[in-house]
Motif scaffolding. Sequence first.
Motif, PDB file in Angstrom:
ATOM      1  N   THR A  28       0.850  -1.187   0.000  1.00  0.00           N
ATOM      2  CA  THR A  28       0.000   0.000   0.000  1.00  0.00           C
ATOM      3  C   THR A  28       0.886   1.237   0.000  1.00  0.00           C
ATOM      4  OG1 THR A  28      -1.810  -1.082   1.193  1.00  0.00           O
ATOM      5  CG2 THR A  28      -1.699   1.309   1.340  1.00  0.00           C
ATOM      6  N   THR A  29       0.550   2.197  -0.832  1.00  0.00           N
ATOM      7  CA  THR A  29       1.279   3.456  -0.848  1.00  0.00           C
ATOM      8  C   THR A  29       0.278   4.581  -1.086  1.00  0.00           C
ATOM      9  OG1 THR A  29       3.199   4.630  -1.761  1.00  0.00           O
ATOM     10  CG2 THR A  29       1.886   3.324  -3.301  1.00  0.00           C
ATOM     11  N   GLY A  30       0.769   5.790  -1.333  1.00  0.00           N
ATOM     12  CA  GLY A  30      -0.172   6.877  -1.545  1.00  0.00           C
ATOM     13  C   GLY A  30       0.508   8.215  -1.690  1.00  0.00           C
ATOM     14  N   VAL A  31      -0.320   9.230  -1.958  1.00  0.00           N
ATOM     15  CA  VAL A  31       0.164  10.603  -2.079  1.00  0.00           C
ATOM     16  C   VAL A  31      -0.440  11.440  -0.957  1.00  0.00           C
ATOM     17  CG1 VAL A  31       0.547  10.495  -4.556  1.00  0.00           C
ATOM     18  CG2 VAL A  31      -1.707  11.173  -3.716  1.00  0.00           C
ATOM     19  N   LEU A  32       0.344  12.384  -0.474  1.00  0.00           N
ATOM     20  CA  LEU A  32      -0.098  13.327   0.551  1.00  0.00           C
ATOM     21  C   LEU A  32      -0.299  14.671  -0.147  1.00  0.00           C
ATOM     22  CD1 LEU A  32      -0.708  13.746   3.559  1.00  0.00           C
ATOM     23  CD2 LEU A  32       1.713  14.289   3.893  1.00  0.00           C
ATOM     24  N   VAL A  33      -1.515  15.181  -0.071  1.00  0.00           N
ATOM     25  CA  VAL A  33      -1.894  16.352  -0.863  1.00  0.00           C
ATOM     26  C   VAL A  33      -1.852  17.607   0.004  1.00  0.00           C
ATOM     27  CG1 VAL A  33      -3.681  17.352  -2.344  1.00  0.00           C
ATOM     28  CG2 VAL A  33      -3.410  14.858  -2.215  1.00  0.00           C
ATOM     29  N   GLY A  34      -1.153  18.629  -0.477  1.00  0.00           N
ATOM     30  CA  GLY A  34      -1.173  19.923   0.189  1.00  0.00           C
ATOM     31  C   GLY A  34       0.066  20.281   0.974  1.00  0.00           C
ATOM     32  N   ILE A  35       1.197  19.615   0.718  1.00  0.00           N
ATOM     33  CA  ILE A  35       2.414  19.899   1.476  1.00  0.00           C
ATOM     34  C   ILE A  35       3.404  20.733   0.655  1.00  0.00           C
ATOM     35  CG2 ILE A  35       2.235  17.945   3.052  1.00  0.00           C
ATOM     36  CD1 ILE A  35       4.197  16.420   1.244  1.00  0.00           C
ATOM     37  N   GLY A  36       2.892  21.371  -0.403  1.00  0.00           N
ATOM     38  CA  GLY A  36       3.745  22.244  -1.199  1.00  0.00           C
ATOM     39  C   GLY A  36       3.985  21.756  -2.605  1.00  0.00           C
TER      40      GLY A  36
ATOM     41  N   SER B  68      -5.281  22.873   4.755  1.00  0.00           N
ATOM     42  CA  SER B  68      -5.573  21.613   4.081  1.00  0.00           C
ATOM     43  C   SER B  68      -6.094  21.910   2.677  1.00  0.00           C
ATOM     44  CB  SER B  68      -6.624  20.819   4.867  1.00  0.00           C
ATOM     45  OG  SER B  68      -6.152  20.488   6.156  1.00  0.00           O
ATOM     46  N   PRO B  69      -5.925  20.999   1.741  1.00  0.00           N
ATOM     47  CA  PRO B  69      -6.440  21.224   0.391  1.00  0.00           C
ATOM     48  C   PRO B  69      -7.966  21.298   0.400  1.00  0.00           C
ATOM     49  CG  PRO B  69      -5.657  18.967   0.644  1.00  0.00           C
ATOM     50  CD  PRO B  69      -5.228  19.705   1.862  1.00  0.00           C
ATOM     51  N   ASP B  70      -8.525  22.118  -0.480  1.00  0.00           N
ATOM     52  CA  ASP B  70      -9.978  22.267  -0.521  1.00  0.00           C
ATOM     53  C   ASP B  70     -10.616  21.089  -1.248  1.00  0.00           C
ATOM     54  OD1 ASP B  70      -9.560  22.741  -3.250  1.00  0.00           O
ATOM     55  OD2 ASP B  70      -9.825  24.916  -3.060  1.00  0.00           O
ATOM     56  N   LEU B  71     -11.949  21.069  -1.226  1.00  0.00           N
ATOM     57  CA  LEU B  71     -12.687  19.940  -1.803  1.00  0.00           C
ATOM     58  C   LEU B  71     -12.403  19.795  -3.298  1.00  0.00           C
ATOM     59  CD1 LEU B  71     -14.762  17.673  -1.632  1.00  0.00           C
ATOM     60  CD2 LEU B  71     -16.561  19.403  -1.896  1.00  0.00           C
ATOM     61  N   ALA B  72     -12.346  20.896  -4.012  1.00  0.00           N
ATOM     62  CA  ALA B  72     -12.101  20.819  -5.453  1.00  0.00           C
ATOM     63  C   ALA B  72     -10.760  20.154  -5.744  1.00  0.00           C
ATOM     64  CB  ALA B  72     -12.162  22.221  -6.068  1.00  0.00           C
ATOM     65  N   THR B  73      -9.755  20.487  -4.944  1.00  0.00           N
ATOM     66  CA  THR B  73      -8.434  19.877  -5.131  1.00  0.00           C
ATOM     67  C   THR B  73      -8.482  18.382  -4.865  1.00  0.00           C
ATOM     68  OG1 THR B  73      -7.281  21.925  -4.557  1.00  0.00           O
ATOM     69  CG2 THR B  73      -6.042  19.864  -4.325  1.00  0.00           C
ATOM     70  N   MET B  74      -9.133  18.003  -3.777  1.00  0.00           N
ATOM     71  CA  MET B  74      -9.209  16.580  -3.442  1.00  0.00           C
ATOM     72  C   MET B  74      -9.982  15.798  -4.495  1.00  0.00           C
ATOM     73  SD  MET B  74      -7.301  16.096  -0.911  1.00  0.00           S
ATOM     74  CE  MET B  74      -7.712  14.359  -0.787  1.00  0.00           C
TER      75      MET B  74
END
Length: 358
Positions: free
Chosen positions: A194-202, A243-249
Amino acid sequence: MFGASEYGVDIEISTEAVDRLVAVTPGDVDPAPELSFARNVFIPLTTACRYTCTYCTYYDSPGNASLLSPAEVREICERGADAGCTEALFTFGDDPDDRYTEIHEQLSAWGHDSIHSYLREVCGIALECGLLPHSNPGDQTREQMARVADVNASMGVMLETTAEVAAHGGPRSKAPGQRLATIATAGELGVPFTTGVLVGIGETLRDRAESLLAIRELHERYGHVQEVIVQPVVENERWGGGSPDLATMRRVTAMARAALPENVSVQSPPNLAPVEQLLDCGVDDFGGVSPVTGDHINPEYAWPALSELEEIAERAGVPLAERLPVHERYVSGAWLPERIEAAIEADNRAGRRYRALL
């Protein structure tokens, strides 16, 4: 690319592929026909970590870091088994270095030369209690992962991003290439991952596309990625960057679904993300949810009750299924080590929960 070659991994992603993925919107993907989750216990083996990421509340400084004892691990596992859990989620900071003298001294007193040696012991405790271990030990060398692979049903590490970001900055910075090398090592060793991306850290939108395509390339090479988490960074005592907004997510989740093969799940953590507003973007999994323990990585964000997940699925008009920490195609595909296969078979013979989940 991404510094991966420095760690022995060659990954090449074309500009055209990135352009195509950046152009994906939620309207380009379909909702999943069903949703799944795993019932787990969260076991924070140690809070010592070599990294000091600015968004992370998990790690503690030297002198303050904790290390669970075998007795504490067994007590958590027994509570989880009594609650019907199938997964023992072991987390700890990336390989603690020499700064954590007390942690190393305690491990030595218990007869261990490293945290991975100790992880092997506690995975055995989880198996004795009827739980399947899923370990997230951060970056790992081939030797480290091989030491514990045969006592884990699956393993994982968040890629987070292939970009060099300030949130990872400083002399103790995470290296994207090293993360990619860990994911590649799991493939070489045949470990469902399992892996993933973290959204909103620059990171930028193109960085997100590159990260997802890098994961896809490694999965195409080895076939071992079972799910990819699309996780927003969240406000906490160390992170005030928003935190990233809904549109970004919604956009990034749809990009993940478009980038990945159909049999690789796109996971949205229900205590961190607005999952109900992401279901039409291709989410098909809620990940591990615990009826027993909190989310020790994000302690300010409680798990939803399992009844809440059922209600979300009902409103979406799709079934919700409980799964094991290792996805079904790996159970039937000769991926699992003998000890894990034996644990599942023993539970099947006893007529307990694993059979009902497969």
